[in-house]
Design a protein around this motif. Structure first.
Motif, mmCIF file in Angstrom:
data_model
loop_
_atom_site.group_PDB
_atom_site.id
_atom_site.type_symbol
_atom_site.label_atom_id
_atom_site.label_comp_id
_atom_site.label_asym_id
_atom_site.label_seq_id
_atom_site.Cartn_x
_atom_site.Cartn_y
_atom_site.Cartn_z
ATOM 1 N N VAL A 211 -3.664 -1.872 -9.443
ATOM 2 C CA VAL A 211 -4.066 -2.864 -8.565
ATOM 3 C C VAL A 211 -2.798 -3.761 -8.521
ATOM 4 C CG1 VAL A 211 -5.107 -4.949 -8.055
ATOM 5 C CG2 VAL A 211 -6.418 -3.097 -8.368
ATOM 6 N N SER A 212 -2.089 -4.133 -7.427
ATOM 7 C CA SER A 212 -0.701 -4.716 -6.726
ATOM 8 C C SER A 212 -0.377 -5.609 -6.149
ATOM 9 C CB SER A 212 0.336 -3.832 -6.887
ATOM 10 O OG SER A 212 2.073 -4.368 -6.831
ATOM 11 N N ARG A 213 0.393 -6.320 -5.646
ATOM 12 C CA ARG A 213 0.337 -7.514 -5.431
ATOM 13 C C ARG A 213 1.730 -7.746 -4.231
ATOM 14 N NH1 ARG A 213 -2.608 -12.807 -5.183
ATOM 15 N NH2 ARG A 213 -1.629 -13.497 -6.297
ATOM 16 N N THR A 214 1.931 -7.892 -3.559
ATOM 17 C CA THR A 214 3.470 -8.179 -3.445
ATOM 18 C C THR A 214 3.193 -9.982 -2.397
ATOM 19 O OG1 THR A 214 3.425 -8.079 -0.597
ATOM 20 C CG2 THR A 214 3.908 -6.111 -2.710
ATOM 21 N N LYS A 215 4.163 -10.772 -2.041
ATOM 22 C CA LYS A 215 4.215 -11.991 -1.848
ATOM 23 C C LYS A 215 3.724 -11.983 -0.126
ATOM 24 C CE LYS A 215 7.761 -14.275 -4.571
ATOM 25 N NZ LYS A 215 9.082 -15.106 -4.061
ATOM 26 N N ARG A 216 3.931 -11.067 -0.212
ATOM 27 C CA ARG A 216 2.982 -10.742 1.956
ATOM 28 C C ARG A 216 2.913 -9.732 2.457
ATOM 29 N NH1 ARG A 216 9.251 -10.974 0.766
ATOM 30 N NH2 ARG A 216 10.255 -12.569 2.312
ATOM 31 N N SER A 217 1.746 -9.447 0.904
ATOM 32 C CA SER A 217 0.126 -8.193 1.458
ATOM 33 C C SER A 217 -0.474 -8.524 0.401
ATOM 34 C CB SER A 217 1.256 -7.081 1.421
ATOM 35 O OG SER A 217 1.263 -6.915 -0.710
ATOM 36 N N ARG A 218 -1.728 -8.417 0.856
ATOM 37 C CA ARG A 218 -3.307 -8.162 -0.016
ATOM 38 C C ARG A 218 -3.008 -8.000 -1.473
ATOM 39 N NH1 ARG A 218 -7.667 -11.234 2.211
ATOM 40 N NH2 ARG A 218 -7.062 -12.108 4.138
ATOM 41 N N PRO A 219 -3.915 -7.546 -1.779
ATOM 42 C CA PRO A 219 -4.230 -6.883 -3.133
ATOM 43 C C PRO A 219 -4.305 -5.219 -2.619
ATOM 44 C CG PRO A 219 -4.699 -8.508 -3.949
ATOM 45 C CD PRO A 219 -4.688 -8.963 -2.415
ATOM 46 N N VAL A 220 -3.943 -4.927 -3.082
ATOM 47 C CA VAL A 220 -4.609 -2.545 -2.649
ATOM 48 C C VAL A 220 -4.545 -2.309 -4.155
ATOM 49 C CG1 VAL A 220 -3.586 -3.047 -0.774
ATOM 50 C CG2 VAL A 220 -2.120 -2.214 -2.582
ATOM 51 N N GLY A 221 -5.338 -1.534 -4.056
ATOM 52 C CA GLY A 221 -5.687 -0.328 -5.716
ATOM 53 C C GLY A 221 -5.667 0.622 -5.779
ATOM 54 N N ARG A 222 -5.231 1.580 -6.216
ATOM 55 C CA ARG A 222 -5.915 3.844 -6.840
ATOM 56 C C ARG A 222 -6.108 3.681 -7.756
ATOM 57 N NH1 ARG A 222 -5.411 2.346 -1.749
ATOM 58 N NH2 ARG A 222 -3.535 3.012 -0.187
ATOM 59 N N GLU B 26 1.033 -1.031 0.180
ATOM 60 C CA GLU B 26 0.300 0.162 0.208
ATOM 61 C C GLU B 26 0.485 1.508 0.197
ATOM 62 O OE1 GLU B 26 -4.428 1.457 1.896
ATOM 63 O OE2 GLU B 26 -3.027 -0.168 2.700
ATOM 64 N N ASP B 27 1.867 1.537 1.320
ATOM 65 C CA ASP B 27 2.838 2.496 0.909
ATOM 66 C C ASP B 27 3.516 2.566 -0.525
ATOM 67 O OD1 ASP B 27 1.930 2.879 3.439
ATOM 68 O OD2 ASP B 27 3.598 1.827 4.335
ATOM 69 N N GLU B 28 3.688 1.774 -1.049
ATOM 70 C CA GLU B 28 4.579 1.919 -2.065
ATOM 71 C C GLU B 28 3.699 2.380 -3.767
ATOM 72 O OE1 GLU B 28 8.071 -1.836 -1.813
ATOM 73 O OE2 GLU B 28 5.865 -2.209 -1.917
ATOM 74 N N LEU B 29 2.417 1.937 -3.313
ATOM 75 C CA LEU B 29 1.508 2.569 -4.399
ATOM 76 C C LEU B 29 1.263 3.618 -4.637
ATOM 77 C CD1 LEU B 29 -0.354 1.622 -6.511
ATOM 78 C CD2 LEU B 29 -1.929 0.527 -5.039
ATOM 79 N N ASP B 30 1.519 3.975 -2.983
ATOM 80 C CA ASP B 30 0.903 5.979 -2.791
ATOM 81 C C ASP B 30 2.042 6.502 -3.602
ATOM 82 O OD1 ASP B 30 -1.765 5.054 -1.834
ATOM 83 O OD2 ASP B 30 -0.812 4.753 0.521
ATOM 84 N N VAL B 31 3.312 5.775 -3.352
ATOM 85 C CA VAL B 31 4.182 6.408 -4.103
ATOM 86 C C VAL B 31 4.603 6.724 -5.465
ATOM 87 C CG1 VAL B 31 6.788 7.107 -4.191
ATOM 88 C CG2 VAL B 31 6.181 6.682 -2.144
ATOM 89 N N ALA B 32 4.099 5.798 -6.405
ATOM 90 C CA ALA B 32 3.458 5.309 -7.038
ATOM 91 C C ALA B 32 2.914 5.765 -8.560
ATOM 92 C CB ALA B 32 3.350 4.008 -7.607
ATOM 93 N N MET B 33 1.883 6.569 -7.626
ATOM 94 C CA MET B 33 0.462 7.160 -7.717
ATOM 95 C C MET B 33 0.352 8.416 -7.102
ATOM 96 S SD MET B 33 -1.514 5.251 -9.569
ATOM 97 C CE MET B 33 -3.383 5.083 -9.395
ATOM 98 N N THR B 34 1.557 9.249 -6.500
ATOM 99 C CA THR B 34 2.221 9.985 -6.403
ATOM 100 C C THR B 34 2.646 11.518 -7.364
ATOM 101 O OG1 THR B 34 1.854 10.013 -4.533
ATOM 102 C CG2 THR B 34 2.571 11.855 -4.590
#
Length: 509
Positions: free
Chosen positions: A119-130, A78-86
């Motif tokens: 929408v993205s998912r890592t091995k250790r995190s659930r799918p999150v989307g923005r 989630e944090d990495e996706l927020d950076v990517a979408m900023t």
């Protein structure tokens, strides 16, 4: 003595001035081409360590609804996706990363779509989307949070193709390039044209990655309602230096240019074999535009041809291509890459170093250019080519056709070009010519039939216009037409009217 005011500007504090919401409109107006925008997203997939990337066109019967790019890279939490979408968000770019500015995902996507969902998912995190919806973004940089259930369903849909344990999905909705009305075969024609161009673009700019055994790009077209997959093919590498035998056996050769700011720079100079029909030589645009420098950054092609103010393109250098791997230039003092990664701005320092560049045998870079020109000229002589000069093609002929004509024929550049225009004529005439104006008038009555029902434009009907251009050379290059030429024109007139009427009959059936 220099006054102190020239160096010091006193300040009285500072204030924060956040960008207006309209900045998003400016961000989406970077001039991205459709293929370049998708290539920018694939760059992100490569940076994420992807082995497989899917470019997925989704249609509902005759309507194209979405474009989706899916990869099996490491994904984002989630944090990495927020950076990517900023906007301007700066993730940690490694030494070999293809990303640079922190704007590619947003500007490439919103240049072509009303909204972009990630929408993205890592091995250790659930799918999150923005989601960036342009209307919300303009009102204050409001980015939507995707419902977790939908994010999970989206990932599940692409499970195994190519997502396994991790990956990222980018979806475009409201794609501006899609045909608004898909009836009459417009969607199929659009997909055929677009998928072909996309494959060539990705194959060229990412050919070094595609040549590896562990990286693949697939383009697919699927109906969302029936699940039928209309097309599925892998993008093949298109190496601009992929000739079997060089045009000169003493090439390729590595020339060294010495730049005061960056030090030695290697120029790998190639001479293509003449009259090549390989896709690697001819498939991606006018040949004259593809001579020159091929700049690579971290194995990604960021400029395909052009001389960067060193000299003008010319037909006799069509076989000359030079591969340059860009060195690390942190301050962009010598080489500045465009945001779209479709060109390099080179400083005068680079251009000025070329004439003194030498290869290990002591040959100058100017000798290389002379050799490339010699190979081209000798090949034309051996083939006995003495093509008759032609009047230049003018308005109404597609620019790509004009490029090829100018490459293949000696053009009388100081003469008035041959122009084309649709005009109301009697139905027993397919065309008329105006010798004085160098104008070919085509009968408006037959336009719709020749275009297959498509909407007309300035450069439409390229096949018909090109054939007419070639046929009419004698008519425009002679002050007066002889009886044989007049008879030929009457013959062409009758046959073309019959063919056009046959097309009209087909439309009526």
């Amino acid at each position: 003595m220099v006054s102190e005011w020239q160096f010091e500007v006193p300040t009285a504090g500072s204030k924060r001035l956040p960008p207006d919401g309209r900045y998003m409109e400016a961000l989406s107006s970077q001039g991205y081409g459709f293929e370049a925008a998708i290539a920018d997203l694939v760059d992100n997939s490569i940076d994420a360590g992807s082995r497989n990337v899917l470019v997925h066109f989704l249609r509902d019967a005759e309507e194209l609804v979405s474009l989706v790019i899916v990869d099996d890279g490491k994904g984002m939490n989630e944090d990495e996706l927020d950076v990517a979408m900023t906007v301007g968000g700066r993730r940690g770019y490694g030494a070999g990363s293809l990303g640079m500015f922190g704007t590619g995902l947003k500007s490439a996507s919103l240049s072509h779509a009303d909204s972009v969902t990630v929408v993205s998912r890592t091995k250790r995190s659930r799918p999150v989307g923005r989601r960036w919806l342009m209307e919300h973004a303009k009102q204050g940089f409001e980015c939507d949070i995707i419902d977790p259930t939908y994010a999970q369903d989206f990932v599940d849909f692409y499970q195994g193709r190519p997502i396994h344990f991790q990956g990222t999905i980018v979806r475009w909705d409201g794609v501006k390039d899609f045909p608004r009305h898909g009836g009459g075969g417009q969607t199929d024609r659009y997909l055929h044209r677009t998928v072909n161009r996309l494959g060539l673009h990705l194959g060229l700019h990412l050919h070094r990655f595609l040549a590896r055994e562990d990286f693949h790009i697939t383009v697919s077209v699927q109906d969302v309602r029936t699940g039928i997959e209309y097309a599925n093919y892998g993008v093949e590498p298109l190496d601009p230096f992929g000739y079997p035998v060089p045009g000169d056996p003493t090439y390729p050769s590595a020339f060294t240019a010495r730049l005061p700011t960056l030090g030695p720079l290697t120029l790998n100079a190639h001479i293509w074999p003449p009259q090549s029909s390989l896709d690697e030589y001819k498939a991606f645009g006018a040949v004259a535009e593809r001579e020159g420098f091929y700049f690579y950054r971290n194995d990604r092609l960021v400029q395909a041809g052009g001389w960067n103010n060193y000299r003008q393109p010319e037909q006799h250098l069509a076989l000359a291509r030079v591969a340059v791997d860009l060195p690390d230039d942190p301050d962009a003092r010598v080489f500045r890459l465009t945001v779209k990664k479709d060109g390099v701005q080179a400083s005068p320092e680079f251009v000025g170093s070329l004439d003194s560049a030498e290869d290990p045998g002591g040959r100058a870079f100017t000798d290389y250019l002379a050799n490339a020109e010699r190979v081209y000229r000798e090949a034309r002589k051996r083939a006995g080519v003495a093509r008759r000069p032609a009047l230049p093609p003018g308005r109404g002929i597609d620019p790509q056709v004009r490029h090829v004509i100018e490459e293949e024929l000696p053009v009388l550049t100081h003469d008035e070009p041959v122009h084309f225009r649709w005009h109301k004529l009697p139905n027993d005439k397919f065309f008329e010519i105006d010798q004085e104006a160098h104008l070919v008038l085509l009968n408006q009555h037959y336009r719709a039939a020749l275009l297959g029902g498509r909407t007309g434009a300035l450069n439409d009907a390229p096949v018909v216009k090109t054939l007419m251009y070639l046929l009419m050379q004698d008519a425009f290059q002679r002050e007066r037409m002889g009886s044989r030429l007049k008879d030929n024109i009457e013959l062409w007139q009758s046959v073309l009217v019959a063919a056009a009427r046959a097309e009209l009959d087909r439309m009526a059936d």
